[in-house]
Design a protein around this motif. Sequence first.
Motif, PDB file in Angstrom:
ATOM      1  N   TYR A   7       0.827  -1.209   0.000  1.00 41.10           N
ATOM      2  CA  TYR A   7       0.000   0.000   0.000  1.00 41.10           C
ATOM      3  C   TYR A   7       0.864   1.262   0.000  1.00 41.10           C
ATOM      4  O   TYR A   7       1.962   1.282   0.565  1.00 41.10           O
ATOM      5  CB  TYR A   7      -0.887   0.031   1.242  1.00 41.10           C
ATOM      6  CG  TYR A   7      -2.043  -0.940   1.236  1.00 41.10           C
ATOM      7  CD1 TYR A   7      -2.886  -1.040   0.138  1.00 41.10           C
ATOM      8  CD2 TYR A   7      -2.312  -1.749   2.347  1.00 41.10           C
ATOM      9  CE1 TYR A   7      -3.956  -1.924   0.143  1.00 41.10           C
ATOM     10  CE2 TYR A   7      -3.366  -2.624   2.363  1.00 41.10           C
ATOM     11  CZ  TYR A   7      -4.189  -2.712   1.253  1.00 41.10           C
ATOM     12  OH  TYR A   7      -5.247  -3.590   1.267  1.00 41.10           O
ATOM     13  N   GLU A   9      -0.667   4.559   1.146  1.00 42.46           N
ATOM     14  CA  GLU A   9      -1.880   5.241   1.603  1.00 42.46           C
ATOM     15  C   GLU A   9      -1.685   6.754   1.591  1.00 42.46           C
ATOM     16  O   GLU A   9      -0.679   7.269   2.084  1.00 42.46           O
ATOM     17  CB  GLU A   9      -2.241   4.782   3.018  1.00 42.46           C
ATOM     18  CG  GLU A   9      -2.546   3.302   3.126  1.00 42.46           C
ATOM     19  CD  GLU A   9      -2.774   2.874   4.565  1.00 42.46           C
ATOM     20  OE1 GLU A   9      -3.410   3.658   5.308  1.00 42.46           O
ATOM     21  OE2 GLU A   9      -2.301   1.798   4.948  1.00 42.46           O
ATOM     22  N   ASP A 385      -2.087   5.690  -3.400  1.00 43.99           N
ATOM     23  CA  ASP A 385      -3.272   4.868  -3.659  1.00 43.99           C
ATOM     24  C   ASP A 385      -4.530   5.722  -3.755  1.00 43.99           C
ATOM     25  O   ASP A 385      -4.695   6.688  -2.998  1.00 43.99           O
ATOM     26  CB  ASP A 385      -3.476   3.861  -2.525  1.00 43.99           C
ATOM     27  CG  ASP A 385      -2.371   2.831  -2.440  1.00 43.99           C
ATOM     28  OD1 ASP A 385      -1.675   2.625  -3.453  1.00 43.99           O
ATOM     29  OD2 ASP A 385      -2.206   2.233  -1.356  1.00 43.99           O
ATOM     30  N   VAL A 422      -1.433  -1.128  -8.452  1.00 45.09           N
ATOM     31  CA  VAL A 422      -2.080  -0.496  -7.300  1.00 45.09           C
ATOM     32  C   VAL A 422      -2.770  -1.564  -6.465  1.00 45.09           C
ATOM     33  O   VAL A 422      -3.525  -2.395  -7.001  1.00 45.09           O
ATOM     34  CB  VAL A 422      -3.096   0.563  -7.769  1.00 45.09           C
ATOM     35  CG1 VAL A 422      -3.890   1.110  -6.596  1.00 45.09           C
ATOM     36  CG2 VAL A 422      -2.381   1.690  -8.503  1.00 45.09           C
ATOM     37  N   LEU A 424      -5.552  -2.431  -3.775  1.00 44.73           N
ATOM     38  CA  LEU A 424      -6.783  -1.960  -3.160  1.00 44.73           C
ATOM     39  C   LEU A 424      -7.225  -2.942  -2.089  1.00 44.73           C
ATOM     40  O   LEU A 424      -6.890  -4.136  -2.148  1.00 44.73           O
ATOM     41  CB  LEU A 424      -7.873  -1.818  -4.225  1.00 44.73           C
ATOM     42  CG  LEU A 424      -7.586  -0.813  -5.352  1.00 44.73           C
ATOM     43  CD1 LEU A 424      -8.683  -0.876  -6.406  1.00 44.73           C
ATOM     44  CD2 LEU A 424      -7.454   0.599  -4.793  1.00 44.73           C
TER      45      LEU A 424
END
Length: 518
Positions: A7, A9, A385, A422, A424
């Motif tokens: 990730y 974030e 992200d 990416v 998710l």
Amino acid sequence: MRPLPLYLEPRLEPRLRSLLEERDLLHTLVDALGSPLNVVLPEQIADNLARFHAVHRKHRLNGRIHFAHKANRSAALVRQLAATDAGLDVASLAELQHALGAGFTPDRIIATGPKSREFLWLAARTGTTVNPDSRAELDDLADLVREHALPRVPVMPRLSGFRAPGTTVLTRPSRFGSDISELDDLLDALERHRDAVEPTGVSYHLDTTGLAEKAVALETCIRVMNECHRRGFRPRTIDIGGGFGVNYLAHAEQWERYTTELTDAVLGKRPPLTWQGHGYGLRNESGTLRGALNLYPAHRPKAAEAYLDDLLSSPAPTLGRPLATLLLENLYDLSVEPGRALVDQCGAAFARVLEVRHTPDGHCLVRLEMNARDVSLEDHGVLMDPVLLTRPGAPDAPEAPVGVHLIGNLCLEADLITRRLVFLPRLPAPGDLLAFANTAGYLMDFNAGRPLGQPVARKVAAYRRDGAWRWSLDEQYWPVDRYRPADKDRSADGSGPADEYSPVDVTGAARHRGERQA
């Protein structure tokens, strides 16, 4: 097997986080206005301005905070700033027209960048301060002033090519500004044009994050100002441009881990983390890593106003005293031109998921109702992200991290929202939204166009009133309340209605209006 997911974030401050929690509202807006959709937060830009003012107060400096308009085309953001004491940096005729129409008076505007004669004429006609990009542009401006019998125009010539005496520090070359080696010729030109222009300071802008280079430039500008005084001019302000940066990511360790894993992927030590093995400037030559990572440093512990604070606290390369101290000793003001940093946390771009499909070679492709021009992450080297907003009424699904490739709506192989794989928290579905947070600085509309006739994103201004989110079209937003009495629920500095996320900063606003502090 390496641990997943990787990730990145986004860092979310309370106001932007609160907006992203309004799932039903955001879906309604996209349904009504189309995908992609940009949302800006005008009240946040006033808070960011207060943070820059706090640095000026800490170092006991005067000077204007100018927003670099090119970072975002929004009318709402510019109009909100017009209600404060901020200035505006305009780099085109259209931006100058926009600034004047938004409520900025000419004494709060600076005209920068390469300029057409029409741009110079309007700047001179209104009394806007001009930062001449070259001696030729200075000559052109002076000719226009004489030709049209205009009053003297305030100017702050842009300088470049700084060198620190007795050190190895040399600022990188720039195609903008007059090289410092040509200073005598520039000052001679200013003397020839005394009847047409009035030097009120000097300026520079360095496209670097390096404090050492910027310290060299600022100390040099102090010496240039002193030379201007020796020639009989009375400049007061040094404009150091922008380049203060933004911290895009919430966690430093995620950035460090990702860049480490990307290096391993380029060397073939793990599966690829990008579309077709793209290395972002890194390459594998017979098992040896070559090149340099060509990405924006997405996690920056010192950015925006904290970066400015560090610069002013830095010792001058030759004199050794803090740069802020040198400015105070010489009674010089400091102006800055943050762009990206002043719109930090000021908006997000939203796109509807159109299709999710799996390829025979194992890739998961998520096609969005937007293209790479609508959120130019790749062009600016920013990796972070998006936030997944499932469609209203969809059943809650358990978290099951998945790596996907985000593709755009153009008939082009290169139309990738980002080349990065990416991750998710769960697989999206058609009708879901992906929110690209903190995109107001250059990422939202700088490259926006209409390839293949695809629509340009509409823009909405969102703000808080009476404990709830409200919105208007960007072009219809003004920093006044249409129906509320003028003395009710105002912000601390009187510039507009307050919300629960606005800090109280009376002293900063008063000081920069020239009022006495209690």
